[in-house]
Every structure is written in C-alpha cells, then in structure tokens.
Write a protein that holds these residues in place. Structure first.
Motif, PDB file in Angstrom:
ATOM      1  N   UNK A  14       4.687 -95.598  -2.025  1.00  0.00           N
ATOM      2  CA  UNK A  14       4.539 -95.352  -0.592  1.00  0.00           C
ATOM      3  C   UNK A  14       3.816 -94.033  -0.336  1.00  0.00           C
ATOM      4  N   UNK A  15       4.167 -92.997  -1.099  1.00  0.00           N
ATOM      5  CA  UNK A  15       3.518 -91.699  -0.906  1.00  0.00           C
ATOM      6  C   UNK A  15       2.029 -91.772  -1.250  1.00  0.00           C
ATOM      7  N   UNK A  16       1.686 -92.469  -2.339  1.00  0.00           N
ATOM      8  CA  UNK A  16       0.274 -92.620  -2.699  1.00  0.00           C
ATOM      9  C   UNK A  16      -0.455 -93.492  -1.680  1.00  0.00           C
ATOM     10  N   UNK A  17       0.245 -94.519  -1.172  1.00  0.00           N
ATOM     11  CA  UNK A  17      -0.365 -95.342  -0.124  1.00  0.00           C
ATOM     12  C   UNK A  17      -0.721 -94.497   1.090  1.00  0.00           C
ATOM     13  N   UNK A  18       0.186 -93.596   1.464  1.00  0.00           N
ATOM     14  CA  UNK A  18      -0.082 -92.732   2.619  1.00  0.00           C
ATOM     15  C   UNK A  18      -1.318 -91.868   2.381  1.00  0.00           C
ATOM     16  N   UNK A  19      -1.437 -91.343   1.165  1.00  0.00           N
ATOM     17  CA  UNK A  19      -2.582 -90.490   0.853  1.00  0.00           C
ATOM     18  C   UNK A  19      -3.880 -91.278   0.882  1.00  0.00           C
ATOM     19  N   UNK A  20      -3.887 -92.447   0.263  1.00  0.00           N
ATOM     20  CA  UNK A  20      -5.091 -93.272   0.256  1.00  0.00           C
ATOM     21  C   UNK A  20      -5.401 -93.809   1.657  1.00  0.00           C
ATOM     22  N   UNK A  21      -4.342 -94.160   2.391  1.00  0.00           N
ATOM     23  CA  UNK A  21      -4.557 -94.676   3.748  1.00  0.00           C
ATOM     24  C   UNK A  21      -5.199 -93.625   4.649  1.00  0.00           C
ATOM     25  N   UNK A  22      -4.804 -92.366   4.448  1.00  0.00           N
ATOM     26  CA  UNK A  22      -5.382 -91.313   5.283  1.00  0.00           C
ATOM     27  C   UNK A  22      -6.895 -91.289   5.149  1.00  0.00           C
ATOM     28  N   UNK A  23      -7.406 -91.450   3.913  1.00  0.00           N
ATOM     29  CA  UNK A  23      -8.852 -91.462   3.704  1.00  0.00           C
ATOM     30  C   UNK A  23      -9.463 -92.777   4.173  1.00  0.00           C
ATOM     31  N   UNK A  24      -8.835 -93.906   3.831  1.00  0.00           N
ATOM     32  CA  UNK A  24      -9.394 -95.216   4.181  1.00  0.00           C
ATOM     33  C   UNK A  24      -9.439 -95.421   5.703  1.00  0.00           C
ATOM     34  N   UNK A  25      -8.323 -95.093   6.361  1.00  0.00           N
ATOM     35  CA  UNK A  25      -8.281 -95.286   7.814  1.00  0.00           C
ATOM     36  C   UNK A  25      -9.222 -94.321   8.525  1.00  0.00           C
ATOM     37  N   UNK A  26      -9.399 -93.137   7.946  1.00  0.00           N
ATOM     38  CA  UNK A  26     -10.365 -92.196   8.534  1.00  0.00           C
ATOM     39  C   UNK A  26     -11.776 -92.769   8.468  1.00  0.00           C
ATOM     40  N   UNK A  27     -12.165 -93.326   7.321  1.00  0.00           N
ATOM     41  CA  UNK A  27     -13.487 -93.930   7.194  1.00  0.00           C
ATOM     42  C   UNK A  27     -13.624 -95.125   8.139  1.00  0.00           C
ATOM     43  N   UNK A  28     -12.570 -95.936   8.254  1.00  0.00           N
ATOM     44  CA  UNK A  28     -12.618 -97.090   9.161  1.00  0.00           C
ATOM     45  C   UNK A  28     -12.729 -96.648  10.622  1.00  0.00           C
ATOM     46  N   UNK A  29     -12.010 -95.587  10.984  1.00  0.00           N
ATOM     47  CA  UNK A  29     -12.090 -95.085  12.358  1.00  0.00           C
ATOM     48  C   UNK A  29     -13.470 -94.594  12.696  1.00  0.00           C
TER      49      UNK A  29
END
Length: 438
Positions: free
Chosen positions: A65-80
């Motif tokens: 979950x913690x790694x998902x949060x870290x990767x999501x921060x970058x992925x969702x930023x690029x998607x936004x």
C-alpha cells in the motif's frame, strides 16, 4: 463338614521386583512428561511459525500500500497533466493564448533554442523552461499553451512530493519540450553531451523512454512506466511515469514525471520487515529498490510460496514487490519467539524430574530397601543395614534388632530342642535297660 482346602495365596512380588517396577514407573512417567513437552513444543512451534508467516504477509500488504501510494503520486500527477493538456487542446478558446507572448516579453534576451532561458529567476522558478529545436518547422508557441495548463499541478506536486525529480511535456515530433523545475540551456547541453538543442532533444527523449508512450508500443493510450534509467541532470536512477497526449486519434506528445528510485527505497526502509528481505522489481527482473542496501540483488528463484517467497503486484505499474524469507530465517525467528516458553517448559520438566527423583531417593527407595531388608533378615547371618537417609535409619535399626532377637530366640529354641531330644534319648535308653533287667 465338607472337606475343603484353603485357596493358595497368590505369589507376592519380592522387594527387588517392586523396586524394578518402581524404576520402570518412574522412567515411564518422566518419559511421558518429556513426550508431552516435545509434542506441545512442536504444536507451539507450528502455530508460531504460521503466525509469523501471516504477520510477514500482512507487513507485505502494508508495504504494498505504501509503495502504491508513492507510485500513484507520480502516475496520477502525469495523468492529471495529460487531462489538462488534452482539455486545452480540445477547447483552445478557453486557453490563455497570450501566456507565451507575455512570458517572452519578460525575457531579457530570447534564445531561439531556449526562449525562456533568460527570464528573471523568480519567474523561471515558477514557470519552468522551454527548449526547442530551431531547425524544426512549425511554431511551438501555439502548442505550448496546452501543456502549460498542467503547470499548477506540477508546482503543487513538486512542493508536496520531494521524490519527484522533473515534470515535463515532450512534443511527439521531438521539436520542443517544457520541463519543470527549469533546466538551463547550458545544463541541457552538458548533460546530453551535445553542442546544440536540435541534437540534445532526441537524447532526452530516449533517456526518458518516451517511445513507450507512443502509439506503436502503447495503442491502448494508457499511462505507462519507463525502464529504470539514470537522470542525466541529477545523476540519480529514476523511472518515468508517462501519459500520452492525444487530439482525437493524433498523438501529439507525452506528459511525464520522473520518480527517484531512492524514494521507493526510503519507503521500504521506513517499514522494516520482521524477517526476510524485500525488493521492488520490474517485469524484466531488474531491481528498483531494496529494503536492505547491502542486499540489492535477490537470490535466484523459483519465486514460489513454498520456497519462502511472497509476491505483490504494484498498482498501475509493471513493478512487483517480492519478499523472501528462507526457511532457516523463519525457523530462527520462530525459535527466538518460543525460546522463553521452551526454556520455562524444560526447566519445569527438569524440576518435576528432580522432585520425583528426590522423593524416590528420600522415601520410595528407602521403603523398598526396608521391605527387602526385612524379607532377607532371616537365618544366622544378618547383614548390616544399607546406607539410607537419616530419616529411615531408626527403622532399619529397629528391623535389625528385631531380626537379631528372632535369631537369638530361634537359636535358643534350637538349643532347648536339642537338650530335650538328648534327655528323651537318655530316658528311652534307661527304660530299655530296665526292661531288659526285668
């Protein structure tokens, strides 16, 4: 009266037989206690091992979950940023089309390949940098307004997520790029080892692995992740979250952000495992991060649960979290948890065995020795009492005196009987002699 005979008494065990039975019973009881302790310890070991394995699995899920949060921060930023750019491309009337012109008017001396390179420092810090190939056809200024719609998100993301190295937009034709935070023209040329921006832009495109976001390799138009690579500016290893930008079915470029692999390692090292080691690997088996800097390479497979491996997919990425806890490590941790209990059980068994042996030596064995002594204290030769605890010595002395008294009485009776027999023989001889004279 009927002629009946008493039933024969059952043969009783002698004292030595009772002693052997006592020793056998003592061995059986102590052996039973040892067996109970062994079986109980094995049961506790199995349960504790299962509990540790479950706890490790739960830790793996938390780390996932913690790694998902870290990767999501970058992925969702690029998607936004992609969504902002595509919205601006679909609805150009709502864009601030004069933004690029206003920025260039603030520039001190515009360069053809780095038109924002000489803006005031505070403005460059807020807006990022634009680099272009001056030999390429087309005017990037109209296209620049679309990716600038994601500028606010980039500023917010970098202020909140220190793990992000860069955010950028690359033109699909490799004619220009926008990057935040700003990179100076000289920095780009030095990092790429090129003399002009026209040659430097393809190098930066390839470094970020932007081909992975294009239609040839990503026809589904989904956000993708690049392979780990070295950032030519900060000289750190990063992975890039890339989001393709389309106008209808036309690929116009890609939004991206670089995530430091050190950030993944920090997340893992802030959540140490109770046992074993963990790695983040990509689908090619390359290591992105490790829970232990000294063990950067995982041992060879097979990566199965039976071999001590746990595997977790990381959301929205081709990366996986793998945890390895070999059987000897699990056994060591299990024994470490059980050691106080096992020591207590062993000490209890030793205390029970010592108590049983002490009671046997102090009470049971002396009683059996006394029975054996009384049983064998017959005849003219009476043995001396054996060495026994002081508590039992008066009993043996009393038995010895009773045996001596019985022996003396028997000898006295034997002597008296012998005298009577001699007297009877003399009287019979006298009577015969008298009869012969008569």
């Amino acid at each position: 009266m009927p002629n009946t005979a008493p039933a024969p008494e059952a043969t009783a065990l002698n004292a030595q037989g009772l002693t052997r039975k006592h020793h056998l019973s003592l061995v059986l009881v102590l052996g039973g206690l040892a067996l109970v302790l062994l079986l109980g310890s094995w049961s506790l070991y199995s349960r504790q091992k299962a509990a540790l394995t479950w706890a490790l699995s739960a830790q793996g899920e938390q780390l996932q979950l913690a790694l998902n949060d870290t990767l999501d921060a970058a992925r969702l930023h690029a998607m936004g940023m992609r969504q902002s750019a595509e919205r601006n491309l679909r609805q150009p009337l709502f864009n601030d089309s004069s933004l690029a012109e206003r920025l260039e008017r603030r520039n001190l001396a515009p360069l053809r390949d780095a038109p924002w390179d000489r803006m005031p420092q505070d403005l460059a810090k807020d807006m990022g940098a634009v680099h272009s190939n001056p030999a390429a056809s087309g005017d990037y200024r109209r296209e620049l307004n679309a990716p600038l719609g994601g500028l606010g998100q980039a500023v917010a993301a970098h202020s909140q997520q220190q793990r992000l190295a860069w955010s950028y937009f690359f033109d699909a034709q490799k004619r220009w790029r926008w990057v935040y935070p700003a990179q100076a023209r000289d920095e780009v040329l030095i990092a790429t080892g090129k003399a002009d921006m026209g040659a430097a832009l393809p190098v930066l495109w390839d470094a970020a692995g932007l081909d992975a976001a294009g239609p040839a390799r990503n026809p589904q138009k989904e956000p993708v992740w690049s392979a780990p690579h070295t950032d030519p500016f900060k000289k750190i290893t990063v992975v890039s979250a890339l989001a393709p930008v389309y106008v209808g079915e036309t690929f116009v470029g890609a939004m991206g952000t670089d995530l430091s692999l050190e950030a993944l390692g920090t997340v893992m090292q802030q959540r140490p495992l109770a046992m074993g080691q963990a790695w983040v690997i990509d689908k090619e088996g390359r290591v992105l991060a490790s829970s232990d800097a000294k063990a950067s390479i995982p041992p060879p497979g097979p990566y199965t649960t039976e071999a001590g491996w746990l595997r977790y997919a990381l959301r929205g990425s081709p990366f996986s979290l793998v945890i390895y806890a070999p059987s000897d490590v699990v056994a060591s941790h299990t024994l470490g948890k059980l050691m106080p209990m096992l020591v207590t059980g062993l000490l209890g068994l030793l205390a029970a065995a010592g108590t049983a042996l002490w009671l046997s030596r102090q009470f049971t064995l002396p009683a059996l020795q006394l029975a054996d002594y009384v049983q064998n204290a017959e005849g003219p030769n009476i043995k001396r009492p054996p060495k026994v605890p002081a508590l039992w010595k008066p009993w043996f002395d009393r038995a010895a005196r009773a045996a001596l008294d019985r022996r003396d009485q028997v000898m006295h009776h034997h002597q008296r009987s012998s005298q009577l027999e001699k007297q009877i023989i003399q009287i019979e001889a006298q009577l015969r002699a008298r009869d012969n004279k008569g």
